[in-house]
Design a protein around this motif. Structure first.
Motif, short mmCIF file in Angstrom:
data_model
loop_
_atom_site.label_atom_id
_atom_site.label_comp_id
_atom_site.label_asym_id
_atom_site.label_seq_id
_atom_site.Cartn_x
_atom_site.Cartn_y
_atom_site.Cartn_z
N ARG A 22 0.83 -1.20 0.00
CA ARG A 22 0.00 0.00 0.00
C ARG A 22 0.87 1.26 0.00
O ARG A 22 0.57 2.25 -0.67
N ILE A 23 1.97 1.21 0.77
CA ILE A 23 2.88 2.35 0.81
C ILE A 23 3.52 2.58 -0.56
O ILE A 23 3.61 3.73 -1.02
N MET A 24 3.93 1.52 -1.20
CA MET A 24 4.53 1.69 -2.53
C MET A 24 3.51 2.27 -3.52
O MET A 24 3.87 2.99 -4.45
N ASP A 25 2.23 1.98 -3.32
CA ASP A 25 1.17 2.54 -4.19
C ASP A 25 0.93 4.04 -3.93
O ASP A 25 0.49 4.76 -4.83
N THR A 26 1.16 4.47 -2.71
CA THR A 26 0.70 5.81 -2.33
C THR A 26 1.81 6.79 -1.98
O THR A 26 1.58 8.00 -1.97
N ALA A 27 3.02 6.29 -1.67
CA ALA A 27 4.06 7.17 -1.11
C ALA A 27 4.64 8.09 -2.17
O ALA A 27 4.55 7.83 -3.38
N ASN A 28 5.29 9.16 -1.71
CA ASN A 28 6.01 10.05 -2.64
C ASN A 28 7.44 9.55 -2.87
O ASN A 28 7.87 8.55 -2.26
N THR A 29 8.15 10.23 -3.73
CA THR A 29 9.49 9.77 -4.14
C THR A 29 10.45 9.68 -2.96
O THR A 29 11.22 8.71 -2.85
N ASN A 30 10.43 10.67 -2.08
CA ASN A 30 11.36 10.65 -0.95
C ASN A 30 11.12 9.45 -0.05
O ASN A 30 12.07 8.82 0.43
N ILE A 31 9.86 9.13 0.20
CA ILE A 31 9.56 7.97 1.04
C ILE A 31 10.07 6.69 0.37
O ILE A 31 10.67 5.84 1.03
N LYS A 32 9.88 6.60 -0.93
CA LYS A 32 10.38 5.41 -1.63
C LYS A 32 11.91 5.32 -1.57
O LYS A 32 12.47 4.24 -1.43
N ARG A 33 12.56 6.47 -1.66
CA ARG A 33 14.03 6.47 -1.51
C ARG A 33 14.43 6.03 -0.10
O ARG A 33 15.43 5.33 0.08
N PHE A 34 13.68 6.48 0.89
CA PHE A 34 13.98 6.10 2.27
C PHE A 34 13.82 4.58 2.45
O PHE A 34 14.66 3.94 3.09
N PHE A 35 12.78 4.02 1.89
CA PHE A 35 12.59 2.57 1.96
C PHE A 35 13.70 1.82 1.21
O PHE A 35 14.15 0.76 1.65
N ALA A 36 14.13 2.38 0.08
CA ALA A 36 15.23 1.75 -0.66
C ALA A 36 16.51 1.75 0.18
O ALA A 36 17.24 0.76 0.24
N LEU A 37 16.77 2.88 0.86
CA LEU A 37 17.94 2.97 1.75
C LEU A 37 17.85 1.93 2.86
O LEU A 37 18.86 1.36 3.27
N ASP A 38 16.64 1.72 3.36
CA ASP A 38 16.42 0.76 4.44
C ASP A 38 16.81 -0.66 3.98
O ASP A 38 17.23 -1.49 4.79
N THR A 39 16.70 -0.92 2.70
CA THR A 39 17.09 -2.23 2.18
C THR A 39 18.60 -2.32 1.95
O THR A 39 19.26 -3.25 2.42
N THR A 40 19.15 -1.33 1.25
CA THR A 40 20.58 -1.41 0.89
C THR A 40 21.48 -1.34 2.12
O THR A 40 22.58 -1.87 2.10
N THR A 41 21.01 -0.69 3.18
CA THR A 41 21.84 -0.52 4.38
C THR A 41 22.22 -1.85 5.01
O THR A 41 23.30 -1.98 5.60
N TYR A 42 21.35 -2.84 4.89
CA TYR A 42 21.61 -4.14 5.53
C TYR A 42 22.25 -5.16 4.58
O TYR A 42 22.40 -6.32 4.94
N ALA A 43 22.60 -4.72 3.36
CA ALA A 43 23.22 -5.65 2.39
C ALA A 43 24.65 -5.98 2.82
O ALA A 43 25.31 -5.21 3.52
N ASP A 44 25.12 -7.11 2.39
CA ASP A 44 26.49 -7.53 2.63
C ASP A 44 27.47 -6.45 2.17
O ASP A 44 27.33 -5.92 1.06
N GLY A 45 28.45 -6.11 3.00
CA GLY A 45 29.40 -5.06 2.65
C GLY A 45 30.68 -5.25 3.45
O GLY A 45 31.18 -6.37 3.56
N ALA A 46 31.21 -4.16 4.00
CA ALA A 46 32.37 -4.28 4.87
C ALA A 46 32.02 -5.14 6.09
O ALA A 46 32.86 -5.88 6.61
N LEU A 47 30.80 -5.04 6.55
CA LEU A 47 30.26 -5.94 7.58
C LEU A 47 29.33 -6.94 6.89
O LEU A 47 28.62 -6.58 5.94
N ASP A 48 29.32 -8.16 7.38
CA ASP A 48 28.45 -9.16 6.75
C ASP A 48 27.01 -9.01 7.24
O ASP A 48 26.73 -8.29 8.20
N VAL A 49 26.10 -9.68 6.53
CA VAL A 49 24.67 -9.56 6.83
C VAL A 49 24.36 -9.94 8.27
O VAL A 49 23.57 -9.29 8.95
N LYS A 50 25.01 -10.98 8.76
CA LYS A 50 24.74 -11.44 10.12
C LYS A 50 25.04 -10.34 11.14
O LYS A 50 24.23 -10.06 12.03
#
Lengths: 117, 117, 117, 117, 117, 117
Positions: free
Chosen positions: A18-46
């Motif tokens: 529902r949020i993806m249907d109704t949110a504005n661009t900034n909110i969608k960017r914030f949700f995208a950040l929420d996903t990429t932040t926990y991706a495997d990187g210098a620190l692992d997912v665990k």
């Protein structure tokens, strides 16, 4: 899956859609950040999921705790490791965290029970 | 050592000494728990200190942040790892964390500069 | 400009520059979001800055309060409007907000004094 | 009086005066409520000031802590009583309270030293 | 009206009545302040309700969010305006706000659906 | 006993038992501290439970509030005393506490009704 897990996932998915249907661009960017932040990187997912969990516990958000418990389970965190995360959350956040810790233990149990079925 | 580090450590030591002189048994037990909780166990010290740091950042306590930054530095956490901890703290805790993040970067810089002198 | 304003701006600029030098991509995206969120849109800048201010006050972050007070001043918010924002912050956040309100009044005075010099 | 006490009282008085000069009616009513709430009633002043102190400690507001420590001192609270308030604050609020507890001990010491001069 | 709205209003009314029956004078004054603070003044009701909403979201109180969403709806706030309030709340308060934002969207939908019936 | 009380106690007991089965030594020590902290000492149990209650209210944890309300009831706290604790919690914590205060009044009523049956 157990009932707590099903209920949490079903509502989360429904409202995120529902949020993806109704949110504005900034909110969608914030949700995208929420996903990429926990991706495997210098620190692992665990490690990142433990960080997300302890932050959620000291801020006392049950839904956030459930989400990161699910991700911690997928990342293979063991019981004695989880207990040490729980202890840091209780210590830093104080006894006000205990009711959320109770619900976290219940959810963690349900996550681990599904494996053995 | 740098001035921020010196000032933090000096005041912390002075007042912890005063607390040990004046506190009751329960407070002393609480302080003892605060030490043993971060000891090497199922999770290593490095992971635990990152957990302590992210919890301190989302709860926005500058002194707690400084303490765990010092311990993270001793545990050998690298810049790109630290940036991922900082990002999780900013994401979960929100932009209200940013002023604390600024001061954390300043303190982290001072910790790393002492090495090269 | 007054001393409180100068000190706040100088440190903020110095550390934001340092963050831009050292941060990872996600942190930079988060800072970019922090800027675009307050841009003129369906709500005007004045309304958004009041929203940012009241959120900062109930979460009790002095630096965030100073930042949004500066932006509110630039947006032309008048004294009686500001007092109503202050009241909502005190009411919702409680008397624990009062010390931050005191410092906000001092900073707001300094912002308004610079005009008359 | 000691320097911490003087500085706190001077700034608080200066800004409360400024607030009374500039605030709207609702803010003045809120400040009036803040006074009458701690007056002697079904609970005595000593108990109420301990309640105000523990609330200020778990919410981690140094100025509020100083204010209620001063009032607790005036109400004749003894060291071992104060330690039990401190313990409840540390326990409920967690180790994130410790830096505020350190500053509280320093201020409490200064309050008690003025008596013996 | 929708079920979420009905349940919220029914319980709120029942307990506010009970509070008026049992509370002391100071509590009643505090509740009176809670009403007058959001009245039309230097800022209009629409702006004040958005301020109340964003404060409730960053402090993460679902009932307060529902209350101010209802008032925002009555004040005629449009979808794109509401999304900008939601974004500021998510940004300032962080991802810990997201579960409350999900429930806010569900409630906001229910408020808007009642109009079309 | 009333339904709210029964439900709270049943879940709390079930999960505390589960925690004692699964927790590590530090967590058990933390739970032990949580018990001894509220024991009769320099301050009596009644005062300590009011301190625990007001801390729980300003931190807005419904389960913690229920627990301390139960203990306050056992300690013989009277209605007009309880109202003064409620007022301090609302004042210090702000209107964001009100929804928790509503639920506290409902639970306090249930505690007092059991007496008269």
């Amino acid at each position: 899956m157990g009932k707590l897990i099903d209920d949490f996932n079903a509502y989360r998915t429904k409202m995120n859609d529902r949020i993806m249907d109704t949110a504005n661009t900034n909110i969608k960017r914030f949700f995208a950040l929420d996903t990429t932040t926990y991706a495997d990187g210098a620190l692992d997912v665990k490690t990142k999921e433990m960080l997300g969990l302890v932050a959620s516990m000291v801020l006392r958000c049950d839904d956030c705790i459930k989400y990161h418990l699910g991700k911690c389970y997928e990342a293979g965190i063991k019981h004695d490791e989880m207990n040490e995360v729980f202890m840091i959350a209780n210590l830093v956040g104080g006894s006000i965290v205990i009711p959320h810790y109770r619900r976290a233990v219940e959810y963690w149990d349900e996550l681990n029970e599904q494996q053995t079925v």
